[in-house]
Enzyme design. Structure first.
Site, PDB file in Angstrom:
ATOM      1  N   GLU A  13      -9.163 -23.877  46.057  1.00  0.00           N
ATOM      2  CA  GLU A  13      -7.781 -23.670  46.470  1.00  0.00           C
ATOM      3  C   GLU A  13      -7.237 -24.836  47.280  1.00  0.00           C
ATOM      4  O   GLU A  13      -6.041 -25.034  47.362  1.00  0.00           O
ATOM      5  CB  GLU A  13      -7.602 -22.342  47.227  1.00  0.00           C
TER       6      GLU A  13
ATOM      7  N   ARG B 199     -21.184 -19.436  53.014  1.00  0.00           N
ATOM      8  CA  ARG B 199     -21.223 -18.053  53.505  1.00  0.00           C
ATOM      9  C   ARG B 199     -21.999 -17.114  52.592  1.00  0.00           C
ATOM     10  O   ARG B 199     -22.453 -16.068  53.034  1.00  0.00           O
ATOM     11  CB  ARG B 199     -19.811 -17.563  53.810  1.00  0.00           C
TER      12      ARG B 199
END
Length: 188
Positions: free
Chosen positions: A108, A71
């Protein structure tokens, strides 16, 4: 003559924040995914977002904008174009065709490796790294290490969203990396 009140000041960061969708339990239960696609689809929101970054860096004497896969590839080239700079893609492993340097890191949800071409930048080049968000900070830290390995100076890390509860922005700042984020969301 009657008094006509002025329009209230435009809250650009608040407007950007309002265009980000939260998708619960994606990609796994308990995760609140911050989806920037509505922000990208809204012409005014995209313009406001890009303008925030451009105004921040217009006088920074930069050489490149580096974008993190994937992104960061959306906003980074637009900002680079507006600032009349080159763009450096920092890709997931195995995606670049030329000789690369790589850095592995934790995210994460697991672990990953990113790469850049070995000739992406040179000693003393001043660079801002852009991504959509900062969660654990692993991706941005890996990008910083790659650029510095090539001799570049990473002036700042920038992201649309900070997820401060995941600790990444704190970890990045603790290493001395200045950060700029447009908005933040609490929780995970």
């Amino acid at each position: 003559m009657s008094y006509v009140p002025a329009n209230p000041p435009f809250d650009a960061a608040g407007f950007v924040n309002s265009q980000i969708r939260t998708v619960p339990d994606w990609p796994q239960p308990g995760v609140q995914f911050r989806d920037i696609t509505p922000l990208l689809q809204h012409p005014k929101a995209l313009r406001v977002l890009v303008d925030l970054f451009v105004q921040r860096y217009i006088e920074a004497k930069l050489d490149y904008i580096a974008g993190l896969d994937a992104r960061g590839f959306i906003i980074g080239p637009i900002v680079a174009y507006e600032l009349n700079l080159g763009f450096i893609p920092i890709r997931k492993a195995g995606k670049l065709p030329y000789r690369t340097v790589s850095e592995s890191y934790d995210l994460e949800y697991g672990a990953a490796t990113v790469e850049i071409h070995e000739d992406a930048c040179g000693p003393g080049d001043r660079i801002v790294i852009i991504d959509d968000l900062i969660a654990t900070g692993g991706t941005m830290m890996a990008g910083k290490k790659l650029l510095e390995r090539l001799g570049a100076v990473v002036v700042e890390g920038a992201a649309i969203i900070d997820l401060p509860d995941l600790g990444g922005s704190g970890r990045l700042r603790a290493t001395g990396l200045p950060l700029y984020t447009v908005t933040e969301f609490g929780g995970h």
